[in-house]
Motif scaffolding. Structure first.
Motif, PDB file in Angstrom:
ATOM      1  N   ALA A   1       0.830  -1.207   0.000  1.00  0.00           N
ATOM      2  CA  ALA A   1       0.000   0.000   0.000  1.00  0.00           C
ATOM      3  C   ALA A   1       0.866   1.259   0.000  1.00  0.00           C
ATOM      4  O   ALA A   1       2.009   1.240   0.480  1.00  0.00           O
ATOM      5  CB  ALA A   1      -0.909   0.002   1.223  1.00  0.00           C
ATOM      6  N   PRO A   2       0.366   2.379  -0.527  1.00  0.00           N
ATOM      7  CA  PRO A   2       1.137   3.634  -0.494  1.00  0.00           C
ATOM      8  C   PRO A   2       1.456   4.038   0.949  1.00  0.00           C
ATOM      9  O   PRO A   2       0.566   4.088   1.798  1.00  0.00           O
ATOM     10  CB  PRO A   2       0.191   4.644  -1.152  1.00  0.00           C
ATOM     11  CG  PRO A   2      -0.732   3.819  -1.991  1.00  0.00           C
ATOM     12  CD  PRO A   2      -0.919   2.542  -1.241  1.00  0.00           C
ATOM     13  N   ALA A   3       2.702   4.313   1.209  1.00  0.00           N
ATOM     14  CA  ALA A   3       3.127   4.652   2.563  1.00  0.00           C
ATOM     15  C   ALA A   3       2.432   5.895   3.083  1.00  0.00           C
ATOM     16  O   ALA A   3       2.088   5.984   4.268  1.00  0.00           O
ATOM     17  CB  ALA A   3       4.649   4.844   2.595  1.00  0.00           C
ATOM     18  N   GLU A   4       2.185   6.857   2.188  1.00  0.00           N
ATOM     19  CA  GLU A   4       1.546   8.103   2.634  1.00  0.00           C
ATOM     20  C   GLU A   4       0.123   7.855   3.152  1.00  0.00           C
ATOM     21  O   GLU A   4      -0.338   8.533   4.075  1.00  0.00           O
ATOM     22  CB  GLU A   4       1.534   9.142   1.518  1.00  0.00           C
ATOM     23  CG  GLU A   4       0.940   8.676   0.200  1.00  0.00           C
ATOM     24  CD  GLU A   4       1.965   8.098  -0.760  1.00  0.00           C
ATOM     25  OE1 GLU A   4       1.748   8.204  -1.976  1.00  0.00           O
ATOM     26  OE2 GLU A   4       2.981   7.546  -0.273  1.00  0.00           O
ATOM     27  N   ASN A   5      -0.559   6.868   2.570  1.00  0.00           N
ATOM     28  CA  ASN A   5      -1.898   6.531   3.039  1.00  0.00           C
ATOM     29  C   ASN A   5      -1.856   5.911   4.439  1.00  0.00           C
ATOM     30  O   ASN A   5      -2.675   6.229   5.311  1.00  0.00           O
ATOM     31  CB  ASN A   5      -2.578   5.552   2.079  1.00  0.00           C
ATOM     32  CG  ASN A   5      -2.887   6.182   0.732  1.00  0.00           C
ATOM     33  OD1 ASN A   5      -2.653   7.375   0.533  1.00  0.00           O
ATOM     34  ND2 ASN A   5      -3.391   5.399  -0.200  1.00  0.00           N
ATOM     35  N   LEU A   6      -0.893   5.011   4.642  1.00  0.00           N
ATOM     36  CA  LEU A   6      -0.759   4.360   5.946  1.00  0.00           C
ATOM     37  C   LEU A   6      -0.378   5.374   7.018  1.00  0.00           C
ATOM     38  O   LEU A   6      -0.940   5.377   8.119  1.00  0.00           O
ATOM     39  CB  LEU A   6       0.297   3.249   5.872  1.00  0.00           C
ATOM     40  CG  LEU A   6       0.036   2.105   4.889  1.00  0.00           C
ATOM     41  CD1 LEU A   6       1.206   1.133   4.899  1.00  0.00           C
ATOM     42  CD2 LEU A   6      -1.264   1.378   5.234  1.00  0.00           C
ATOM     43  N   ALA A   7       0.589   6.226   6.702  1.00  0.00           N
ATOM     44  CA  ALA A   7       1.047   7.217   7.673  1.00  0.00           C
ATOM     45  C   ALA A   7      -0.074   8.180   8.043  1.00  0.00           C
ATOM     46  O   ALA A   7      -0.221   8.573   9.209  1.00  0.00           O
ATOM     47  CB  ALA A   7       2.244   7.980   7.119  1.00  0.00           C
TER      48      ALA A   7
ATOM     49  N   ASP B   1       5.068   9.771  11.423  1.00  0.00           N
ATOM     50  CA  ASP B   1       6.047  10.386  10.522  1.00  0.00           C
ATOM     51  C   ASP B   1       7.003   9.367   9.916  1.00  0.00           C
ATOM     52  O   ASP B   1       7.872   9.720   9.125  1.00  0.00           O
ATOM     53  CB  ASP B   1       6.828  11.507  11.224  1.00  0.00           C
ATOM     54  CG  ASP B   1       7.559  11.040  12.465  1.00  0.00           C
ATOM     55  OD1 ASP B   1       7.599   9.827  12.712  1.00  0.00           O
ATOM     56  OD2 ASP B   1       8.112  11.895  13.181  1.00  0.00           O
ATOM     57  N   SER B   2       6.834   8.075  10.281  1.00  0.00           N
ATOM     58  CA  SER B   2       7.650   7.030   9.656  1.00  0.00           C
ATOM     59  C   SER B   2       6.954   5.680   9.799  1.00  0.00           C
ATOM     60  O   SER B   2       6.060   5.506  10.639  1.00  0.00           O
ATOM     61  CB  SER B   2       9.044   6.960  10.286  1.00  0.00           C
ATOM     62  OG  SER B   2       8.948   6.557  11.640  1.00  0.00           O
ATOM     63  N   ILE B   3       7.365   4.739   8.972  1.00  0.00           N
ATOM     64  CA  ILE B   3       6.792   3.393   8.978  1.00  0.00           C
ATOM     65  C   ILE B   3       7.936   2.379   8.982  1.00  0.00           C
ATOM     66  O   ILE B   3       8.903   2.523   8.237  1.00  0.00           O
ATOM     67  CB  ILE B   3       5.907   3.148   7.740  1.00  0.00           C
ATOM     68  CG1 ILE B   3       4.786   4.189   7.665  1.00  0.00           C
ATOM     69  CG2 ILE B   3       5.313   1.740   7.763  1.00  0.00           C
ATOM     70  CD1 ILE B   3       3.992   4.124   6.374  1.00  0.00           C
ATOM     71  N   LEU B   4       7.806   1.365   9.829  1.00  0.00           N
ATOM     72  CA  LEU B   4       8.774   0.275   9.866  1.00  0.00           C
ATOM     73  C   LEU B   4       8.146  -0.963   9.231  1.00  0.00           C
ATOM     74  O   LEU B   4       7.095  -1.436   9.670  1.00  0.00           O
ATOM     75  CB  LEU B   4       9.193  -0.039  11.297  1.00  0.00           C
ATOM     76  CG  LEU B   4      10.049  -1.304  11.474  1.00  0.00           C
ATOM     77  CD1 LEU B   4      11.408  -1.157  10.785  1.00  0.00           C
ATOM     78  CD2 LEU B   4      10.235  -1.634  12.948  1.00  0.00           C
TER      79      LEU B   4
ATOM     80  N   VAL C   1      10.659   3.960   6.203  1.00  0.00           N
ATOM     81  CA  VAL C   1      10.383   5.016   5.229  1.00  0.00           C
ATOM     82  C   VAL C   1       9.718   6.173   5.960  1.00  0.00           C
ATOM     83  O   VAL C   1       9.132   5.994   7.042  1.00  0.00           O
ATOM     84  CB  VAL C   1       9.471   4.522   4.078  1.00  0.00           C
ATOM     85  CG1 VAL C   1      10.088   3.307   3.392  1.00  0.00           C
ATOM     86  CG2 VAL C   1       8.067   4.214   4.587  1.00  0.00           C
ATOM     87  N   ASN C   2       9.777   7.357   5.366  1.00  0.00           N
ATOM     88  CA  ASN C   2       9.090   8.490   5.978  1.00  0.00           C
ATOM     89  C   ASN C   2       7.630   8.511   5.533  1.00  0.00           C
ATOM     90  O   ASN C   2       7.173   7.630   4.791  1.00  0.00           O
ATOM     91  CB  ASN C   2       9.803   9.810   5.665  1.00  0.00           C
ATOM     92  CG  ASN C   2       9.822  10.133   4.166  1.00  0.00           C
ATOM     93  OD1 ASN C   2       9.066   9.552   3.374  1.00  0.00           O
ATOM     94  ND2 ASN C   2      10.678  11.048   3.772  1.00  0.00           N
ATOM     95  N   ALA C   3       6.889   9.539   5.957  1.00  0.00           N
ATOM     96  CA  ALA C   3       5.457   9.600   5.673  1.00  0.00           C
ATOM     97  C   ALA C   3       5.151   9.775   4.193  1.00  0.00           C
ATOM     98  O   ALA C   3       4.017   9.573   3.766  1.00  0.00           O
ATOM     99  CB  ALA C   3       4.820  10.740   6.468  1.00  0.00           C
TER     100      ALA C   3
END
Length: 229
Positions: free
Chosen positions: A94-100, A106-109, A136-138
């Protein structure tokens, strides 16, 4: 003699430079100065369905020790499922920006399990793990990545000095480990070595007592680099 001393002195300098660890990987993390970390469900590439649960259970504590806020993993799982993300593979894609944005992180592991096995040979059982980590960042830009492989053989830990007693103890320990491999200590060790080891260690988060001093030193080192000679 002077020439030999000069050569020796130069070799010491070269050796010192060569042994200095590369910390350039820290630059994106220093710029980001992460505060909160969203730990998403672990992607599993092995047959043991319990593996992700064991890994996920150890990650928040390891990151909290570094001074980062982590969102409760059970709450994260529930909210992701309410948004239609039921499988870890779907979450990782999934797009990281959506999850964040769902959590204000401000970050995802992301963590992927590549190996999680217990191998029995004669009187020895060796448990192995292989984990891949990525932050990754947001906006989805990768800030950090690492991979850790570890092996554990409990029957090699102790010796009584009596060969027969040791042989029996090894057989019992190996059998127990084969029936019920103890992955949690190995997982904790892997996390600890990745988040604190040379070449992969994360900088302290804002809730660490060393946070201010650490970034003061980072600023001082950066100022020294830009000073004219």
């Amino acid at each position: 003699m002077k020439k030999l001393c000069f050569v020796f002195f130069i070799s010491l300098i070269v050796s010192a430079c060569a042994s200095k660890p590369d910390t350039s990987y820290l630059e994106p993390l220093h710029q980001a100065r992460l505060k909160s970390m969203l730990i998403v469900p672990v992607k599993n590439e092995v047959i043991d369905v319990q593996a992700p649960t064991s890994v996920l259970a150890t990650l928040p504590f390891a990151l909290a020790e570094k001074g980062y806020y982590t969102f409760p993993v059970n709450t994260v799982k529930t909210l992701l499922e309410s948004e239609g993300y039921y499988e870890p593979a779907e979450v990782h894609a999934a797009p990281a920006e959506n999850l964040a944005a769902l959590f204000g992180a401000d970050s995802i592991l992301y963590v992927t399990i590549h190996e999680w096995t217990s191998e029995y040979i004669l009187l020895a059982t060796t448990t192995r793990v292989d984990f891949e980590y990525r932050i990754v960042n947001a906006q989805g830009q990768q800030l950090w990545q690492a991979r850790k492989q570890l092996a554990y053989s409990p029957q090699q830990q102790n010796s009584t000095g009596h060969p027969l007693a040791d042989l029996i103890a090894m057989a019992i320990t190996a059998a127990v480990e084969r029936l019920a491999p103890n992955y949690l200590p190995l997982t904790r060790t892997a996390n600890g070595q990745v988040f604190n080891g040379i070449g992969t260690a994360l900088p302290p988060g804002p809730y660490s007592p060393t946070y201010q001093a650490y970034y003061q030193k980072v600023a001082q080192d950066a100022a020294k680099e830009v000073q004219p000679e």
